[in-house]
Write an enzyme that holds these catalytic residues in place. Structure first.
Site, PDB file in Angstrom:
ATOM      1  N   MET A 120      -9.609   7.961   8.728  1.00 43.48           N
ATOM      2  CA  MET A 120      -9.770   8.357   7.365  1.00 43.48           C
ATOM      3  C   MET A 120     -10.536   9.709   7.672  1.00 43.48           C
ATOM      4  O   MET A 120     -11.494   9.695   6.789  1.00 43.48           O
ATOM      5  CB  MET A 120     -10.514   7.448   6.355  1.00 43.48           C
ATOM      6  N   ASP A 146       1.053  -1.279   0.557  1.00 47.96           N
ATOM      7  CA  ASP A 146      -0.483  -0.157   0.093  1.00 47.96           C
ATOM      8  C   ASP A 146       0.919   1.536  -0.047  1.00 47.96           C
ATOM      9  O   ASP A 146       2.082   1.171  -0.047  1.00 47.96           O
ATOM     10  CB  ASP A 146      -0.770  -0.110   1.530  1.00 47.96           C
ATOM     11  N   LYS A 183      -3.667   2.948  -2.460  1.00 42.57           N
ATOM     12  CA  LYS A 183      -4.279   4.057  -2.896  1.00 42.57           C
ATOM     13  C   LYS A 183      -4.069   5.027  -1.778  1.00 42.57           C
ATOM     14  O   LYS A 183      -4.729   4.552  -0.831  1.00 42.57           O
ATOM     15  CB  LYS A 183      -5.983   3.307  -3.220  1.00 42.57           C
TER      16      LYS A 183
HETATM   17  N1  SAH Z   1      -5.282  -0.856   8.858  1.00 42.52           N
HETATM   18  C1  SAH Z   1      -4.699   0.459   9.366  1.00 42.52           C
HETATM   19  C2  SAH Z   1      -5.764   1.362   8.529  1.00 42.52           C
HETATM   20  C3  SAH Z   1      -5.669   1.740   6.877  1.00 42.52           C
HETATM   21  S1  SAH Z   1      -6.502   2.916   6.679  1.00 42.52           S
HETATM   22  C4  SAH Z   1      -4.335   0.310  10.567  1.00 42.52           C
HETATM   23  O1  SAH Z   1      -4.661  -0.527  11.301  1.00 42.52           O
HETATM   24  O2  SAH Z   1      -3.478   1.875  11.157  1.00 42.52           O
HETATM   25  C5  SAH Z   1      -6.004   3.952   6.208  1.00 42.52           C
HETATM   26  C6  SAH Z   1      -5.896   5.343   7.600  1.00 42.52           C
HETATM   27  O3  SAH Z   1      -5.570   4.659   8.530  1.00 42.52           O
HETATM   28  C7  SAH Z   1      -5.349   6.976   7.434  1.00 42.52           C
HETATM   29  O4  SAH Z   1      -7.239   7.395   6.419  1.00 42.52           O
HETATM   30  C8  SAH Z   1      -5.577   7.378   8.967  1.00 42.52           C
HETATM   31  O5  SAH Z   1      -6.230   7.604   9.549  1.00 42.52           O
HETATM   32  C9  SAH Z   1      -4.615   6.303   9.475  1.00 42.52           C
HETATM   33  N2  SAH Z   1      -3.823   5.666   9.699  1.00 42.52           N
HETATM   34  C10 SAH Z   1      -2.751   5.004   9.038  1.00 42.52           C
HETATM   35  N3  SAH Z   1      -1.664   4.818   9.404  1.00 42.52           N
HETATM   36  C11 SAH Z   1      -1.094   5.787   9.837  1.00 42.52           C
HETATM   37  C12 SAH Z   1      -0.910   6.922  10.545  1.00 42.52           C
HETATM   38  N4  SAH Z   1       0.983   6.530  10.448  1.00 42.52           N
HETATM   39  N5  SAH Z   1      -0.408   7.868  11.761  1.00 42.52           N
HETATM   40  C13 SAH Z   1      -1.944   7.922  11.453  1.00 42.52           C
HETATM   41  N6  SAH Z   1      -2.805   7.978  11.279  1.00 42.52           N
HETATM   42  C14 SAH Z   1      -2.750   6.778  10.153  1.00 42.52           C
END
Ligand code: SAH
Length: 266
Positions: free
Chosen positions: A175, A39, A61
């Site tokens: 998100m 990703d 994406k």
């Molecule tokens: N599977 C991922 C989430 C994917 S959805 C998890 O468990 O973290 C993508 C969203 O995750 C982003 O829009 C944001 O809200 C959050 N996200 C992912 N990485 C991040 C990071 N390093 N810092 C803050 N938010 C994060």
């Protein structure tokens, strides 16, 4: 490797970005892969762990940018496995949290391809760690809700605001940056006090991390003015109320600790 034969797939949680926050198992699987489909949110330091010669395929994406659709990704990982690759499907955070894991598990199983999941540290956990706070609090935040504020393209965001506006819960909103105005308005309308603490963490665990504290009624303003375009998680709830910061400031994290910008007057 007995748990990663040729022709199989692992869905691997890459954690929030800092390679040190990978599990040992994730690191081992990344090193053993012959192809990695990753990703956009997988940190570069994580991909650096791949063995020389490993094929790295970006299928990520980020909202608004062109990317491969889910059906294409399902097809790509299954085809690679059928051709005898050791396939790692590397996802930000934990694959089981807003990670479309079910579609990929179903696609692999339908094709008779062995597939397994390696969990990862989710963004909300990394954000709480960066803030030096807890997501739950005895007697005050008894419930933790993971919610996404991302609607399908062209569709309105439909959430059960009444259920989300629980004063005894912490909301971890994924998100959610673009929906900050809506979140603030609807949660207050559903009964959450305007003064409810909110913390936002962008790029949690990365050197570019930014943290921000505000309150629910000021959230739209804060989100607009203080965050960049990195991924951010919003934490909302009484359990996030700022506590004594002295101890926290001395915690070494490998990069300078910045006191969160506070727009809160309380
Ligand atoms: N599977 C991922 C989430 C994917 S959805 C998890 O468990 O973290 C993508 C969203 O995750 C982003 O829009 C944001 O809200 C959050 N996200 C992912 N990485 C991040 C990071 N390093 N810092 C803050 N938010 C994060």
């Amino acid at each position: 490797m007995t748990d990663f034969p040729a022709g199989s797939i692992w869905l691997v949680g890459a954690g929030p970005g800092d390679p040190d926050l990978l599990t040992r198992k994730a690191e081992r699987l990344i090193r053993a892969a012959s192809v990695i489909f990753h990703d956009a949110l997988v940190g570069p330091g994580v991909l650096d762990l791949a063995a020389p010669g490993t094929r790295l395929v970006h299928v990520g994406k980020r909202s608004g940018r062109h990317s491969k659709d889910q059906a294409t990704i399902d097809k790509l990982i299954v085809e690679a496995a059928l051709q005898g690759d050791r396939v790692v499907r590397l996802k930000g955070g934990d694959p089981a949290i807003f990670g479309r894991a079910t579609e990929e598990l179903d696609a692999a199983r339908a094709a008779g391809v062995p597939i397994s999941v390696c969990p990862g540290i989710t963004a909300a956990s990394a954000a709480a760690a960066s803030l030096g706070t807890s997501l739950t609090l005895r007697g005050l935040a008894r419930k933790l809700t993971f919610v996404t504020a991302h609607a399908r393209a062209g569709e309105p965001l439909v959430l059960d605001w009444q259920a989300l506006a629980d004063p005894q819960a912490t909301l971890a909103v994924y998100m959610g940056k673009a929906a900050a105005g809506l979140l603030s308005r609807e949660l207050i309308a559903a009964g959450l006090p305007a003064s409810t603490p909110v913390a936002m963490v962008e790029n949690a665990s990365l050197p570019t991390e930014r943290t921000l504290r505000t309150r629910l009624d000021l959230l739209p303003l804060a989100a607009q003015s203080a965050l960049g375009d990195g991924p951010a998680v919003l934490l909302i709830g009484e359990g996030l109320r700022e506590r004594e910061q002295k101890a926290l400031a001395s915690v070494g994290k490998g990069f300078a600790y910045q006191r969160p910008v506070s727009l809160s007057s309380s």
